[in-house]
Design a protein around this motif. Structure first.
Motif, PDB file in Angstrom:
ATOM      1  N   LEU B  29       0.836  -1.212   0.000  1.00 30.62           N
ATOM      2  CA  LEU B  29       0.000   0.000   0.000  1.00 30.62           C
ATOM      3  C   LEU B  29       0.867   1.258   0.000  1.00 30.62           C
ATOM      4  O   LEU B  29       0.607   2.207  -0.735  1.00 30.62           O
ATOM      5  CB  LEU B  29      -0.953  -0.004   1.197  1.00 30.62           C
ATOM      6  N   PHE B  33       0.593   3.319  -3.317  1.00 30.75           N
ATOM      7  CA  PHE B  33      -0.321   4.463  -3.148  1.00 30.75           C
ATOM      8  C   PHE B  33       0.293   5.599  -2.339  1.00 30.75           C
ATOM      9  O   PHE B  33      -0.329   6.626  -2.151  1.00 30.75           O
ATOM     10  CB  PHE B  33      -1.623   4.015  -2.487  1.00 30.75           C
ATOM     11  N   PRO B  35       2.617   6.806   1.351  1.00 26.60           N
ATOM     12  CA  PRO B  35       2.436   6.592   2.792  1.00 26.60           C
ATOM     13  C   PRO B  35       1.059   7.047   3.261  1.00 26.60           C
ATOM     14  O   PRO B  35       0.475   7.981   2.706  1.00 26.60           O
ATOM     15  CB  PRO B  35       3.532   7.457   3.432  1.00 26.60           C
ATOM     16  N   ALA B  36       0.540   6.370   4.266  1.00 32.03           N
ATOM     17  CA  ALA B  36      -0.746   6.753   4.855  1.00 32.03           C
ATOM     18  C   ALA B  36      -0.589   8.061   5.617  1.00 32.03           C
ATOM     19  O   ALA B  36       0.483   8.352   6.148  1.00 32.03           O
ATOM     20  CB  ALA B  36      -1.226   5.658   5.801  1.00 32.03           C
ATOM     21  N   SER B  37      -1.653   8.840   5.661  1.00 33.73           N
ATOM     22  CA  SER B  37      -1.656  10.011   6.546  1.00 33.73           C
ATOM     23  C   SER B  37      -1.852   9.572   7.986  1.00 33.73           C
ATOM     24  O   SER B  37      -1.319  10.181   8.909  1.00 33.73           O
ATOM     25  CB  SER B  37      -2.786  10.963   6.158  1.00 33.73           C
ATOM     26  N   HIS B  38      -2.633   8.510   8.182  1.00 34.71           N
ATOM     27  CA  HIS B  38      -2.903   8.008   9.529  1.00 34.71           C
ATOM     28  C   HIS B  38      -2.523   6.525   9.571  1.00 34.71           C
ATOM     29  O   HIS B  38      -1.389   6.204   9.834  1.00 34.71           O
ATOM     30  CB  HIS B  38      -4.354   8.295   9.929  1.00 34.71           C
ATOM     31  N   ARG B  39      -3.423   5.620   9.190  1.00 35.78           N
ATOM     32  CA  ARG B  39      -3.049   4.210   9.137  1.00 35.78           C
ATOM     33  C   ARG B  39      -3.972   3.435   8.198  1.00 35.78           C
ATOM     34  O   ARG B  39      -5.190   3.451   8.383  1.00 35.78           O
ATOM     35  CB  ARG B  39      -3.110   3.569  10.534  1.00 35.78           C
ATOM     36  N   TYR B  40      -3.387   2.765   7.195  1.00 33.14           N
ATOM     37  CA  TYR B  40      -4.179   1.922   6.301  1.00 33.14           C
ATOM     38  C   TYR B  40      -4.723   0.719   7.064  1.00 33.14           C
ATOM     39  O   TYR B  40      -4.138   0.293   8.057  1.00 33.14           O
ATOM     40  CB  TYR B  40      -3.313   1.383   5.155  1.00 33.14           C
ATOM     41  N   ASP B  41      -5.811   0.149   6.548  1.00 33.33           N
ATOM     42  CA  ASP B  41      -6.307  -1.126   7.039  1.00 33.33           C
ATOM     43  C   ASP B  41      -6.121  -2.147   5.916  1.00 33.33           C
ATOM     44  O   ASP B  41      -7.022  -2.341   5.089  1.00 33.33           O
ATOM     45  CB  ASP B  41      -7.782  -1.006   7.445  1.00 33.33           C
ATOM     46  N   ASP B  43      -6.214  -5.292   5.770  1.00 31.47           N
ATOM     47  CA  ASP B  43      -7.190  -6.380   5.717  1.00 31.47           C
ATOM     48  C   ASP B  43      -8.470  -5.936   4.999  1.00 31.47           C
ATOM     49  O   ASP B  43      -9.029  -6.664   4.187  1.00 31.47           O
ATOM     50  CB  ASP B  43      -7.513  -6.856   7.141  1.00 31.47           C
ATOM     51  N   ALA B  44      -8.916  -4.709   5.300  1.00 30.52           N
ATOM     52  CA  ALA B  44     -10.131  -4.206   4.651  1.00 30.52           C
ATOM     53  C   ALA B  44      -9.895  -4.046   3.145  1.00 30.52           C
ATOM     54  O   ALA B  44     -10.778  -4.353   2.334  1.00 30.52           O
ATOM     55  CB  ALA B  44     -10.548  -2.871   5.272  1.00 30.52           C
ATOM     56  N   ILE B  45      -8.710  -3.582   2.777  1.00 33.59           N
ATOM     57  CA  ILE B  45      -8.428  -3.373   1.351  1.00 33.59           C
ATOM     58  C   ILE B  45      -8.265  -4.708   0.633  1.00 33.59           C
ATOM     59  O   ILE B  45      -8.686  -4.884  -0.508  1.00 33.59           O
ATOM     60  CB  ILE B  45      -7.204  -2.439   1.197  1.00 33.59           C
ATOM     61  N   ALA B 131     -12.306   1.124  -8.909  1.00 30.75           N
ATOM     62  CA  ALA B 131     -10.879   1.179  -8.559  1.00 30.75           C
ATOM     63  C   ALA B 131     -10.035   0.692  -9.733  1.00 30.75           C
ATOM     64  O   ALA B 131      -8.941   1.196  -9.986  1.00 30.75           O
ATOM     65  CB  ALA B 131     -10.601   0.334  -7.315  1.00 30.75           C
ATOM     66  N   LEU B 135      -6.486   2.135 -10.916  1.00 27.75           N
ATOM     67  CA  LEU B 135      -5.327   1.371 -10.447  1.00 27.75           C
ATOM     68  C   LEU B 135      -4.269   1.173 -11.538  1.00 27.75           C
ATOM     69  O   LEU B 135      -3.081   1.459 -11.316  1.00 27.75           O
ATOM     70  CB  LEU B 135      -5.834   0.026  -9.919  1.00 27.75           C
ATOM     71  N   LYS B 138      -1.808   4.038 -12.713  1.00 31.59           N
ATOM     72  CA  LYS B 138      -0.627   4.364 -11.910  1.00 31.59           C
ATOM     73  C   LYS B 138       0.661   3.892 -12.592  1.00 31.59           C
ATOM     74  O   LYS B 138       1.745   4.393 -12.290  1.00 31.59           O
ATOM     75  CB  LYS B 138      -0.718   3.696 -10.535  1.00 31.59           C
TER      76      LYS B 138
END
Lengths: 354, 354
Positions: B29, B33, B35-41, B43-45, B131, B135, B138
């Protein structure tokens, strides 16, 4: 703030009309999409694209994404009118995501009227929504501001970055509210907002920075401003959904207890699930994941959010992101009046539905 | 031809896995995509994107769009393996449109299994399909073939052109089959195919031409080859739908009388509506626009198509586009063996479901 929005809205709508006229004819299709290989059917494209899209746009929306873009452009010392078609890009994208989200969520109502898929059918609605993901991107190739190739390329790359992350955010959101067992941390919720809502905000800001050739640190700071403001907006939007349900107001334009019916993992829900006693947390989780909810269940769920002060917790969090957004503007070289307006936007977005 | 497809399919799938791994983790990820601003999940993705997308890809499909791109690259004298990620672009886009189209059409079955929205829910399916529109794009920014900025820019512009026209085509198609009163001329039907199916083909060909820096006339001719081949394919696909219904075969992976149930304005239908006597034409139109059809009605509709020789008419039209496609290759400077394979593809696509 309201004055700026009122002033610019018709100007923005005129600009959107140049991208997608209310009346589609052969000449527009050839000019915008290139000559047909065989023969276009302008009437079909009118009814499949222009009619549903303008039906939605004419329902309202304050066009704040376009206006923030124009204010940033102005603040950077550029003539915003020279870049009007670019400012429409995030606005059209945003309205496209609304159509698609409403299909995904099975929403009934949008801006006080039937959701587009109810009025036009899911196929017309979806195709129109998806067309709005690409239609405004043609602006870059049309190049009305005569950008150099490096700038055009940077614009495309930025858009591809952000539009990809939008779908990560939406994916997280959907997965969570469909799966009772998914555990969601606050940082993951914030990332979801940063992706799903924030990326459109980031497009607004990065677009203004890129097309006026600002240095990377300026682009980064205005993007962070827009992202944090969007997170504040998203949290504010979730609060508004709960509050309009509590107050029994319908002006908000959505169904009673909409987010709870959908089982959305809002910040309030995440907070309440960890702050409530286990019995109440389990009950909240149950209500969220039932396929249908009674009004009593919605009222009960909101009661649990209230008992854990989760609405207040979310409001403070929104205010903190709103403040963080303003701080990101601090070192950006902007015209003072515009900087003030942009700062005041961070309060505006959490106060009402825009 | 089948050998080439068999040889390349696993190679293409490996390349698609680098764009979207079967197992999503934080590292992918961040790398793909940012770095996350907070935190990726992750598992959800995984569950919202990778699982449904690979569920569809693993059901089959011959990856002919990627393979035609690779053959063109090879034919131009380039090393196709150096451009593998690019060849995945039209393939991933195509599979994205399949997911979205199935939601739009309310399709039940895809490649012999439940349509993705039935297996994963419409929200997960739609978001995954959408998506897939972004995708693979990119790849251009990741720039694995080290293209110069002008070439990257040309690639984006080509994609925006074609992806816009895709939605025009889909809009025409949907509008027609929802509106009994819409009159559809053959040239408009061909344009619909040129847009809806042809644009993805054009992406295949133009991509190969642009990234290997071919002159404009070569890009134009291979695009016309791909467009005409796609029109032939679309007509062939429509014929296959009717024939598999006549023969009662189910291997085609769609429901009995699928296109007639949907009320699709195929070339056969357009031909029959004008060639049949008024009573039969009116009856055909009635059956097409009924919300539900009995098996008897479907058989009756097909009987009308047969009585006007409309299936044969469509087959001849497909053959003529297939021939036109080959003619567009004639003046393109291609390695001879590859040119032969590309020409034989124009026959292959109208013979079977790829």
């Amino acid at each position: 703030m309201r004055d700026v929005l009122t002033e610019w809205r018709p100007v923005v709508d005129d600009a959107i009309e140049t991208l997608l006229p209310r009346d589609i004819d052969e000449a527009y299709l050839v000019e915008w999409f290139g000559p047909a290989s065989h023969r276009y059917d302008p009437d079909a494209i009118q009814r499949a694209l222009s009619d549903p899209i303008w039906d939605l746009l004419d329902r309202g929306g304050k066009r704040w994404r376009a206006v923030v873009c124009l204010l940033l452009l102005d603040g950077f010392g550029a003539d915003p009118r020279a870049y009007l078609p670019y400012a429409c890009i995030p606005e059209v994208l945003h309205n496209g995501t609304i159509i698609v989200d409403d299909v995904e969520d099975g929403a009934e109502i949008r801006r006080g009227e039937p959701a587009l898929h109810h009025r036009f059918g899911p196929d017309i609605a979806l195709n129109a929504g998806n067309a709005m993901y690409f239609l405004p991107l043609k602006v870059i190739g049309k190049n009305p501001a005569d950008l150099d190739p490096e700038t055009q390329l940077a614009t495309y790359e930025m858009l591809m970055d952000e539009l990809n992350r939008t779908h990560l955010g939406q994916g997280m959101d959907i997965y969570w509210h469909r799966n009772r067992d998914a555990t969601v941390a606050e940082a993951e919720y914030l990332e979801m907002c940063a992706c799903k809502t924030g990326c459109l905000g980031r497009i607004v800001a990065r677009l203004a920075a890129i097309i006026t050739d600002q240095p990377p640190e300026v682009e980064r700071e205005v993007a962070a401003y827009a992202e944090d403001m969007s997170i504040a907006f998203q949290i504010g939007d979730d609060i508004l959904d709960v509050e309009s349900t509590i107050e029994g107001t319908t002006e908000f334009g959505k169904a009673f207890g909409n987010d709870i019916r959908e089982g959305k993992r809002t910040l309030m829900v995440i907070h309440a699930l960890s702050a409530a006693d286990p019995v109440a947390a389990d009950r909240l989780s149950s209500i969220l994941h039932k396929p249908e909810n009674t009004r009593e269940e919605i009222t009960e769920a909101i009661g649990i959010l209230q008992s854990t002060d989760s609405i207040e917790y979310a409001r403070e969090c929104a205010l903190s992101f709103s403040q963080s957004a303003r701080e990101h503007l601090r070192d950006v070289p902007l015209d003072e009046e515009r900087a003030d307006q942009l700062a005041s936007f961070t309060e505006f977005v959490i106060e009402r539905d825009v």
